[in-house]
Design a protein around this motif. Structure first.
Motif, PDB file in Angstrom:
ATOM      1  N   UNK A   1       0.695  -1.453   0.338  1.00  0.00           N
ATOM      2  CA  UNK A   1       0.133   0.064   0.096  1.00  0.00           C
ATOM      3  C   UNK A   1       0.946   1.006   0.181  1.00  0.00           C
ATOM      4  N   UNK A   2       0.723   2.366  -1.100  1.00  0.00           N
ATOM      5  CA  UNK A   2       1.426   3.827  -1.013  1.00  0.00           C
ATOM      6  C   UNK A   2       1.045   4.327   0.725  1.00  0.00           C
ATOM      7  N   UNK A   3       1.915   4.697   1.305  1.00  0.00           N
ATOM      8  CA  UNK A   3       2.108   5.825   1.835  1.00  0.00           C
ATOM      9  C   UNK A   3       0.814   6.462   1.950  1.00  0.00           C
ATOM     10  N   UNK A   4       0.927   7.679   1.107  1.00  0.00           N
ATOM     11  CA  UNK A   4      -0.003   8.631   0.838  1.00  0.00           C
ATOM     12  C   UNK A   4      -1.517   8.052   0.631  1.00  0.00           C
ATOM     13  N   UNK A   5      -1.806   7.088   0.192  1.00  0.00           N
ATOM     14  CA  UNK A   5      -3.231   6.567   0.100  1.00  0.00           C
ATOM     15  C   UNK A   5      -3.171   5.683   1.592  1.00  0.00           C
ATOM     16  N   UNK A   6      -2.256   5.247   2.007  1.00  0.00           N
ATOM     17  CA  UNK A   6      -2.345   4.825   3.651  1.00  0.00           C
ATOM     18  C   UNK A   6      -2.533   6.049   4.737  1.00  0.00           C
ATOM     19  N   UNK A   7      -2.288   6.956   4.015  1.00  0.00           N
ATOM     20  CA  UNK A   7      -2.575   8.133   5.070  1.00  0.00           C
ATOM     21  C   UNK A   7      -3.580   8.995   5.054  1.00  0.00           C
ATOM     22  N   UNK A   8      -4.057   8.860   3.668  1.00  0.00           N
ATOM     23  CA  UNK A   8      -5.776   9.145   3.257  1.00  0.00           C
ATOM     24  C   UNK A   8      -6.571   8.080   3.301  1.00  0.00           C
ATOM     25  N   UNK A   9      -6.262   6.464   3.783  1.00  0.00           N
ATOM     26  CA  UNK A   9      -7.582   5.734   4.154  1.00  0.00           C
ATOM     27  C   UNK A   9      -8.036   6.064   5.838  1.00  0.00           C
ATOM     28  N   UNK A  10      -7.114   6.279   6.348  1.00  0.00           N
ATOM     29  CA  UNK A  10      -6.844   6.741   8.510  1.00  0.00           C
ATOM     30  C   UNK A  10      -7.350   7.311   8.358  1.00  0.00           C
ATOM     31  N   UNK A  11      -7.506   9.051   7.588  1.00  0.00           N
ATOM     32  CA  UNK A  11      -8.038   9.980   7.567  1.00  0.00           C
ATOM     33  C   UNK A  11      -9.423   9.717   7.753  1.00  0.00           C
ATOM     34  N   UNK A  12     -10.143   9.117   6.827  1.00  0.00           N
ATOM     35  CA  UNK A  12     -11.177   8.723   6.210  1.00  0.00           C
ATOM     36  C   UNK A  12     -11.659   7.895   7.021  1.00  0.00           C
ATOM     37  N   UNK A  13     -10.888   7.315   7.913  1.00  0.00           N
ATOM     38  CA  UNK A  13     -11.603   6.151   9.529  1.00  0.00           C
ATOM     39  C   UNK A  13     -11.492   7.192  10.271  1.00  0.00           C
ATOM     40  N   UNK A  14     -10.710   7.860  11.206  1.00  0.00           N
ATOM     41  CA  UNK A  14     -10.703   9.268  12.009  1.00  0.00           C
ATOM     42  C   UNK A  14     -12.226   9.874  11.740  1.00  0.00           C
ATOM     43  N   UNK A  15     -12.702   9.947  10.455  1.00  0.00           N
ATOM     44  CA  UNK A  15     -14.268  10.582  10.081  1.00  0.00           C
ATOM     45  C   UNK A  15     -14.543   9.466  10.210  1.00  0.00           C
ATOM     46  N   UNK A  16     -15.360   8.079   9.850  1.00  0.00           N
ATOM     47  CA  UNK A  16     -16.025   7.618  10.152  1.00  0.00           C
ATOM     48  C   UNK A  16     -16.386   6.995  11.775  1.00  0.00           C
ATOM     49  N   UNK A  17     -15.389   7.165  12.386  1.00  0.00           N
ATOM     50  CA  UNK A  17     -15.502   6.258  13.576  1.00  0.00           C
ATOM     51  C   UNK A  17     -16.194   7.908  14.916  1.00  0.00           C
ATOM     52  N   UNK A  18     -16.353   8.696  14.204  1.00  0.00           N
ATOM     53  CA  UNK A  18     -16.707  10.334  15.102  1.00  0.00           C
ATOM     54  C   UNK A  18     -18.373  10.472  14.138  1.00  0.00           C
ATOM     55  N   UNK A  19     -19.024   9.142  13.124  1.00  0.00           N
ATOM     56  CA  UNK A  19     -20.530   9.258  12.649  1.00  0.00           C
ATOM     57  C   UNK A  19     -21.054   8.799  13.711  1.00  0.00           C
ATOM     58  N   UNK A  20     -22.515   8.972  13.474  1.00  0.00           N
ATOM     59  CA  UNK A  20     -23.285   8.709  14.769  1.00  0.00           C
ATOM     60  C   UNK A  20     -24.228   7.173  14.291  1.00  0.00           C
ATOM     61  N   UNK A  21     -24.381   6.888  13.074  1.00  0.00           N
ATOM     62  CA  UNK A  21     -24.612   5.393  12.397  1.00  0.00           C
ATOM     63  C   UNK A  21     -23.066   4.703  12.715  1.00  0.00           C
ATOM     64  N   UNK A  22     -21.894   5.407  13.255  1.00  0.00           N
ATOM     65  CA  UNK A  22     -20.656   4.403  12.996  1.00  0.00           C
ATOM     66  C   UNK A  22     -20.654   2.548  13.237  1.00  0.00           C
ATOM     67  N   UNK A  23     -20.683   1.980  12.781  1.00  0.00           N
ATOM     68  CA  UNK A  23     -20.586   0.084  13.523  1.00  0.00           C
ATOM     69  C   UNK A  23     -19.027  -0.666  12.846  1.00  0.00           C
ATOM     70  N   UNK A  24     -18.540  -1.019  14.141  1.00  0.00           N
ATOM     71  CA  UNK A  24     -17.799  -2.184  14.318  1.00  0.00           C
ATOM     72  C   UNK A  24     -17.633  -3.735  14.444  1.00  0.00           C
ATOM     73  N   UNK A  25     -17.757  -4.500  13.619  1.00  0.00           N
ATOM     74  CA  UNK A  25     -18.192  -5.818  13.640  1.00  0.00           C
ATOM     75  C   UNK A  25     -17.423  -6.818  13.467  1.00  0.00           C
ATOM     76  N   UNK A  26     -17.190  -6.885  14.163  1.00  0.00           N
ATOM     77  CA  UNK A  26     -15.609  -8.746  14.669  1.00  0.00           C
ATOM     78  C   UNK A  26     -15.693  -8.891  15.561  1.00  0.00           C
ATOM     79  N   UNK A  27     -15.841 -10.063  15.657  1.00  0.00           N
ATOM     80  CA  UNK A  27     -15.363 -11.943  16.389  1.00  0.00           C
ATOM     81  C   UNK A  27     -14.211 -12.432  16.628  1.00  0.00           C
ATOM     82  N   UNK A  28     -13.909 -12.592  18.017  1.00  0.00           N
ATOM     83  CA  UNK A  28     -12.456 -13.308  18.249  1.00  0.00           C
ATOM     84  C   UNK A  28     -13.213 -14.554  17.881  1.00  0.00           C
ATOM     85  N   UNK A  29     -12.401 -16.166  17.241  1.00  0.00           N
ATOM     86  CA  UNK A  29     -12.530 -16.783  17.615  1.00  0.00           C
ATOM     87  C   UNK A  29     -12.657 -17.820  18.731  1.00  0.00           C
ATOM     88  N   UNK A  30     -12.886 -18.812  18.986  1.00  0.00           N
ATOM     89  CA  UNK A  30     -12.759 -18.877  20.171  1.00  0.00           C
ATOM     90  C   UNK A  30     -13.227 -20.309  20.223  1.00  0.00           C
TER      91      UNK A  30
END
Length: 270
Positions: A235-264
């Protein structure tokens, strides 16, 4: 040789500590259904918080944490001492792929590992050692990631492309980002009888008290692997930084949802 893609600097240690204390330990302890008198082996004990959590749950037993990394081993002992629990659990240096238990082989009631198998090139060897470590009828408990189940919604622009690059970085260093889906197979191939599997939900949404911590943890997972991802030309460094900036904006949305589970998964030595 095992390579931990996230490194062990201070920021990574803080991320791991927060993840353990706030997000996972209580849920995973419930799944273990400890009786209070078990001898427990915790392989890849890291900072030792969950080793001590298990030790508190077995007042008539004992918990031994095995950790390869000297820095994490030292920090686990320091954290225990700071919490007034220096003698609660035992922490030893050791390698999951060259485990040496001396006279203690076959004496443990429970052998446990979490977030270790995804970071070693031969997870089956580690599980075989865990089977050997417990007595006949002893339990082997595996908890690990299958990174393929992670979803964010509404999806930040470029996020899945970056996440796929993160998973490919695992492959490049000889580790398995999908090992969670293999846990039952690993138990079987190691000589244990699988008896149960489940998911530990590790997600959340805006409005939950823990969501800022969850969102920061997921960002930390990717950010700690940034150098590896970029240096491998995944992944290109500048593209990486753009995506993570988008991630920060996503994390502040009132409808943000993260789905993840640990296998056991749990198995028993015959």
């Amino acid at each position: 040789m095992s390579i931990y893609i996230h490194g062990t600097d201070d920021s990574e240690q803080r991320r791991l500590s927060l993840m353990n204390d706030v997000l996972l330990n209580s849920a995973m302890l419930r799944e273990m259904q400890l009786r209070g008198n078990e001898q427990i082996l915790d392989l890849g004990s890291g900072l030792g918080q969950f080793t001590r959590t298990m030790a508190r749950a077995v007042p008539n037993g004992h918990a031994v944490g095995i950790e390869r990394d000297d820095a994490q081993l030292a920090q686990s002992r320091k954290l225990a001492e700071n919490d007034g629990e220096a003698k609660l659990a035992e922490f030893r240096a050791g390698d999951a792929l060259a485990l040496d238990l001396g006279d203690a082989w076959g004496t443990f009631d429970v052998a446990h590992t979490r977030f270790l198998l995804e970071h070693i090139p031969n997870p089956l060897a580690a599980v075989r050692s865990m089977v050997r470590a417990v007595r006949p009828g002893g339990r082997i408990i595996l908890a690990d990631d299958d990174h393929g189940v992670m979803r964010l919604w509404p999806e930040p622009a470029g996020w899945m492309s970056l996440w796929e690059a993160y998973m490919r970085a695992y492959d490049r260093i000889g580790n398995d980002p999908f090992v969670g889906r293999r846990l039952v197979q690993l138990l079987h191939e190691a000589g244990a009888a699988p008896v149960r599997n489940t998911w530990i939900f590790f997600g959340g949404c805006a409005g939950m008290e823990t969501f800022p911590t969850l969102a920061a943890n997921m960002a930390g997972v990717v950010n700690s692997a940034r150098d590896a991802i970029v240096s491998m030309h995944l992944f290109e460094a500048d593209a990486y930084d753009r995506v993570m900036a988008e991630y920060v904006r996503w994390s502040q949305r009132p409808d943000a949802a993260l789905w993840f589970s640990v296998a056991w998964a749990e198995g028993v030595r015959g």
